[in-house]
Design a protein around this motif. Structure first.
Motif, mmCIF file in Angstrom:
data_model
loop_
_atom_site.group_PDB
_atom_site.id
_atom_site.type_symbol
_atom_site.label_atom_id
_atom_site.label_comp_id
_atom_site.label_asym_id
_atom_site.label_seq_id
_atom_site.Cartn_x
_atom_site.Cartn_y
_atom_site.Cartn_z
ATOM 1 N N LYS A 96 0.839 -1.212 0.000
ATOM 2 C CA LYS A 96 0.000 0.000 0.000
ATOM 3 C C LYS A 96 0.867 1.254 0.000
ATOM 4 C CE LYS A 96 -4.092 -1.684 2.451
ATOM 5 N NZ LYS A 96 -4.875 -1.579 3.702
ATOM 6 N N ILE A 133 2.408 1.770 -3.422
ATOM 7 C CA ILE A 133 1.407 2.256 -4.370
ATOM 8 C C ILE A 133 1.144 3.741 -4.133
ATOM 9 C CG2 ILE A 133 -1.044 2.112 -5.007
ATOM 10 C CD1 ILE A 133 -0.771 -0.976 -4.465
ATOM 11 N N ARG A 145 3.845 6.228 -5.360
ATOM 12 C CA ARG A 145 4.010 6.407 -6.806
ATOM 13 C C ARG A 145 3.240 7.609 -7.312
ATOM 14 N NH1 ARG A 145 7.838 5.280 -5.812
ATOM 15 N NH2 ARG A 145 8.345 3.311 -4.986
ATOM 16 N N VAL A 158 -0.641 3.019 -11.471
ATOM 17 C CA VAL A 158 0.168 1.901 -10.980
ATOM 18 C C VAL A 158 -0.384 0.588 -11.524
ATOM 19 C CG1 VAL A 158 0.896 0.640 -8.911
ATOM 20 C CG2 VAL A 158 0.780 3.125 -8.857
ATOM 21 N N LEU A 203 0.355 -3.723 -11.032
ATOM 22 C CA LEU A 203 1.032 -4.770 -10.266
ATOM 23 C C LEU A 203 1.299 -5.946 -11.193
ATOM 24 C CD1 LEU A 203 -1.114 -4.735 -6.992
ATOM 25 C CD2 LEU A 203 1.030 -3.525 -7.448
ATOM 26 N N CYS A 226 -7.694 -3.399 -5.163
ATOM 27 C CA CYS A 226 -6.806 -2.680 -6.074
ATOM 28 C C CYS A 226 -7.458 -2.537 -7.443
ATOM 29 C CB CYS A 226 -5.462 -3.394 -6.209
ATOM 30 S SG CYS A 226 -4.382 -3.229 -4.781
ATOM 31 N N ILE A 275 -6.215 -0.042 -10.269
ATOM 32 C CA ILE A 275 -4.853 -0.575 -10.371
ATOM 33 C C ILE A 275 -4.902 -1.840 -11.219
ATOM 34 C CG2 ILE A 275 -2.931 -1.588 -9.076
ATOM 35 C CD1 ILE A 275 -3.808 0.265 -6.738
#
Length: 88
Positions: free
Chosen positions: A31, A34, A37, A41, A43, A62, A67
């Motif tokens: 977290k 993320i 950034r 983002v 993953l 997410c 995300i």
């Protein structure tokens, strides 16, 4: 093996490549990564070897927050879908 996080950015999106076992105790660090950034983002889960239920719920959240999960294996995708269905 524990979790290793590698960062890569193309100037618009930062990709956090997760390597190893992703467990509940790693969620707060992830977290923070993320949040730090401050841009789009993604993953990259291509080298994740193990997850637990708390991680599945975190990954589902997410996705809801925009995300991207890239290179996500089928068993993780299916597990996320099942959790969404249960909560649904």
């Amino acid at each position: 093996m524990t979790l290793r996080i590698e960062k890569d950015s193309d100037g618009q999106t930062t990709t956090l490549r997760l390597i190893g076992r992703l467990r509940r105790e790693h969620i707060e660090e992830l977290k923070a990564q993320i949040k730090a950034r401050g841009m789009s983002v993604a993953l990259d889960l291509s080298e994740v070897s193990l997850v637990d239920l708390d991680v599945i719920r975190f990954l589902a959240k997410c996705q809801t927050e925009g995300i991207s999960l890239v290179h996500c294996c089928r068993y993780i995708k299916n597990w996320i879908a099942k959790e969404r269905f249960r909560e649904g």
